[in-house]
Enzyme design. Structure first.
Site, PDB file in Angstrom:
ATOM      1  N   CYS A 151      -1.687   9.786   7.766  1.00  0.00           N
ATOM      2  CA  CYS A 151      -1.468   8.565   6.990  1.00  0.00           C
ATOM      3  C   CYS A 151       0.006   8.179   6.996  1.00  0.00           C
ATOM      4  O   CYS A 151       0.765   8.637   7.858  1.00  0.00           O
ATOM      5  CB  CYS A 151      -1.999   8.650   5.567  1.00  0.00           C
ATOM      6  N   ASN A 173      -5.638  12.376  -1.201  1.00  0.00           N
ATOM      7  CA  ASN A 173      -4.819  11.622  -0.245  1.00  0.00           C
ATOM      8  C   ASN A 173      -5.770  10.930   0.733  1.00  0.00           C
ATOM      9  O   ASN A 173      -6.993  11.060   0.643  1.00  0.00           O
ATOM     10  CB  ASN A 173      -3.838  12.571   0.473  1.00  0.00           C
ATOM     11  N   LYS A 174      -5.191  10.211   1.663  1.00  0.00           N
ATOM     12  CA  LYS A 174      -5.967   9.426   2.630  1.00  0.00           C
ATOM     13  C   LYS A 174      -7.142  10.193   3.214  1.00  0.00           C
ATOM     14  O   LYS A 174      -7.028  11.378   3.517  1.00  0.00           O
ATOM     15  CB  LYS A 174      -5.010   8.969   3.738  1.00  0.00           C
ATOM     16  N   ARG A 230      -6.547  -0.912  -7.613  1.00  0.00           N
ATOM     17  CA  ARG A 230      -6.991   0.206  -6.765  1.00  0.00           C
ATOM     18  C   ARG A 230      -7.131   1.430  -7.672  1.00  0.00           C
ATOM     19  O   ARG A 230      -6.211   1.764  -8.411  1.00  0.00           O
ATOM     20  CB  ARG A 230      -5.995   0.482  -5.616  1.00  0.00           C
ATOM     21  N   ARG A 235       0.831  -1.190   0.000  1.00  0.00           N
ATOM     22  CA  ARG A 235       0.000   0.000   0.000  1.00  0.00           C
ATOM     23  C   ARG A 235       0.878   1.257   0.000  1.00  0.00           C
ATOM     24  O   ARG A 235       2.085   1.175   0.194  1.00  0.00           O
ATOM     25  CB  ARG A 235      -0.958  -0.010   1.203  1.00  0.00           C
ATOM     26  N   GLY A 236       0.178   2.401  -0.213  1.00  0.00           N
ATOM     27  CA  GLY A 236       0.940   3.643  -0.345  1.00  0.00           C
ATOM     28  C   GLY A 236       1.266   3.821  -1.827  1.00  0.00           C
ATOM     29  O   GLY A 236       1.706   2.872  -2.497  1.00  0.00           O
ATOM     30  N   ALA A 237       1.035   5.050  -2.309  1.00  0.00           N
ATOM     31  CA  ALA A 237       1.094   5.270  -3.759  1.00  0.00           C
ATOM     32  C   ALA A 237       2.437   4.873  -4.375  1.00  0.00           C
ATOM     33  O   ALA A 237       2.495   4.281  -5.453  1.00  0.00           O
ATOM     34  CB  ALA A 237       0.791   6.738  -4.041  1.00  0.00           C
ATOM     35  N   LYS A 249       2.761  11.195  -9.570  1.00  0.00           N
ATOM     36  CA  LYS A 249       1.474  11.188  -8.864  1.00  0.00           C
ATOM     37  C   LYS A 249       0.531  12.261  -9.432  1.00  0.00           C
ATOM     38  O   LYS A 249      -0.588  12.423  -8.951  1.00  0.00           O
ATOM     39  CB  LYS A 249       1.687  11.381  -7.375  1.00  0.00           C
ATOM     40  N   ASP A 277      -1.850  10.710  -3.198  1.00  0.00           N
ATOM     41  CA  ASP A 277      -2.123   9.610  -4.117  1.00  0.00           C
ATOM     42  C   ASP A 277      -2.312  10.121  -5.527  1.00  0.00           C
ATOM     43  O   ASP A 277      -2.075   9.414  -6.501  1.00  0.00           O
ATOM     44  CB  ASP A 277      -3.363   8.825  -3.661  1.00  0.00           C
TER      45      ASP A 277
HETATM   46  C1  RUB Z   1      -1.836   5.825   1.429  1.00  0.00           C
HETATM   47  C2  RUB Z   1      -1.836   7.309   1.402  1.00  0.00           C
HETATM   48  C3  RUB Z   1      -0.481   7.988   1.344  1.00  0.00           C
HETATM   49  C4  RUB Z   1      -0.115   8.235  -0.113  1.00  0.00           C
HETATM   50  C5  RUB Z   1       1.329   8.708  -0.279  1.00  0.00           C
HETATM   51  O1  RUB Z   1      -3.122   5.260   1.353  1.00  0.00           O
HETATM   52  O2  RUB Z   1      -2.840   7.975   1.363  1.00  0.00           O
HETATM   53  O3  RUB Z   1      -0.507   9.211   2.004  1.00  0.00           O
HETATM   54  O4  RUB Z   1      -0.264   7.046  -0.863  1.00  0.00           O
HETATM   55  O5  RUB Z   1       2.215   7.716   0.180  1.00  0.00           O
HETATM   56  P1  RUB Z   1      -3.294   3.658   1.411  1.00  0.00           P
HETATM   57  P2  RUB Z   1       3.694   7.588  -0.411  1.00  0.00           P
HETATM   58  O6  RUB Z   1      -2.673   3.205   2.696  1.00  0.00           O
HETATM   59  O7  RUB Z   1      -4.766   3.426   1.353  1.00  0.00           O
HETATM   60  O8  RUB Z   1      -2.579   3.082   0.194  1.00  0.00           O
HETATM   61  O9  RUB Z   1       4.347   8.910  -0.190  1.00  0.00           O
HETATM   62  O10 RUB Z   1       4.324   6.480   0.385  1.00  0.00           O
HETATM   63  O11 RUB Z   1       3.579   7.255  -1.875  1.00  0.00           O
END
Ligand code: RUB
Length: 321
Positions: A125, A204-205, A59, A16-18, A230, A194
């Site tokens: 988040c 974002n979250k 997703r 998870r995480g973009a 992004k 995201d």
């Molecule tokens: C994750 C989320 C993060 C962004 C950025 O949501 O909202 O703030 O993805 O993360 P989820 P990064 O947990 O539902 O995937 O900077 O790590 O890309």
């Protein structure tokens, strides 16, 4: 990891995480290309397109995913043989993975410059890039303190506080609804993204827009750390970012929900923060006001308004090179 395995892990949020999602998709496409024994170029292309479509369908909100997939798939290019197509895809995947690592480092460096010695930072988040900025500032010897939210319902805040703890950063852990109670103690909000749309809105979250609104009311600056992949090219042609709504059971256990026939649980995973609540977006190309999102899309993603030939609705245009 195979493409279906990666797709499943993204869907279930084990990955998870973009950024992690984008990187995992690029790795899965690379490994798929490596192991694929296609009889000819057309078969190779078809198989890769199926794999790409599966990954993109997992997703809907994090635009880093279709952007990464599009970037890698552009490696198919005008290849005449399956071997050429294979090396094209592998090369693009490696390029994406490397440039994404590089981007996180650059953003951390730029972001740290906006953090002053003694700052108290609020984050929401779990964003690798936002955390990168804080850790960089800390490693530069700035005394910082962080407030991290819990992030209902999936508790990504737990990951954030572990990272901060392990980095030796003084951290306060709060429930999401406590943000307004502490906002006057905060000097700076730093979050990830995201997706960033052409009008500078940040997806974002869920809860991010409340945090940003609260910060704006208290005149606390909000910084978004986001790599250029992004940014969402299709928003230029009017497309909206789809907000993922996840299973109700993440919020309320099924056995309780069953006893409440008149109650519908809603579980949107993301929300949209308008540009007016964001002071700065830090990309690997430098810091921009959100109103300049168009420039990033135009200059760094590139957009030929034409469809990339791939099932599953990929975004227009990352030129890549
Ligand atoms: C994750 C989320 C993060 C962004 C950025 O949501 O909202 O703030 O993805 O993360 P989820 P990064 O947990 O539902 O995937 O900077 O790590 O890309």
């Amino acid at each position: 990891m195979t493409v279906p395995e990666t797709a499943e892990k993204i869907k279930s949020m084990e990955i998870r995480g973009a950024r992690r999602i984008a990187r995992a998709a690029a790795e899965a496409l690379r490994d798929h290309a490596l192991s694929l024994q296609a009889p000819n170029n057309a078969a190779f292309r078809q198989d890769m397109e199926k794999a790409a479509a599966l990954l993109v369908s997992t997703r809907p909100t994090a635009v880093s995913l279709p952007n990464a997939v599009h970037y890698v798939m552009a490696g198919l290019g005008a290849a005449k043989t399956a071997d050429d197509a294979k090396s094209g895809v592998i090369h693009r995947a490696e390029q994406f993975i490397q440039s994404s690592q590089h981007a996180v480092k650059r953003i951390a460096g730029f972001g740290a410059r906006h953090i002053r010695d003694g700052d108290v930072i609020l984050t929401h988040c779990n964003s690798e890039v936002a955390l990168g900025c804080m850790i960089e500032a800390h490693q530069q010897g700035k005394q910082i303190e962080v407030f991290a939210t819990e992030v209902r319902p999936r508790n990504q805040g737990h990951i954030t506080i572990r990272t901060l703890n392990d980095a030796g950063i003084k951290t306060n852990f709060i429930v999401d609804s406590a943000v307004r109670s502490f906002i006057n103690d905060i000097d700076l909000v730093i979050i990830g993204a995201d997706a960033v749309t052409v009008n500078g809105a940040v997806v974002n979250k869920i809860g991010t827009s409340q945090v940003a609104h609260t910060a704006a009311e208290a005149r606390v600056n909000v910084i978004v750390a986001a790599e250029t992949y992004k940014f969402a090219p299709r928003t230029v042609i009017g497309e909206l970012i789809e907000i993922e709504e996840r299973p109700p059971a993440e919020v309320l256990a099924d056995e309780i929900a069953r006893t409440l026939p008149n109650v519908k649980v809603r579980n949107p995973a993301f929300d949209v923060t308008p540009a007016e609540y964001i002071d700065l977006i830090i990309t690997e190309q430098g810091a921009i006001p959100p109103q300049m999102a168009y420039v990033i899309i135009r200059e760094y993603l590139g957009w030929e308004i034409g469809e990339f030939n791939l099932a599953g609705g990929l975004p227009v245009g990352i030129n890549g090179d």
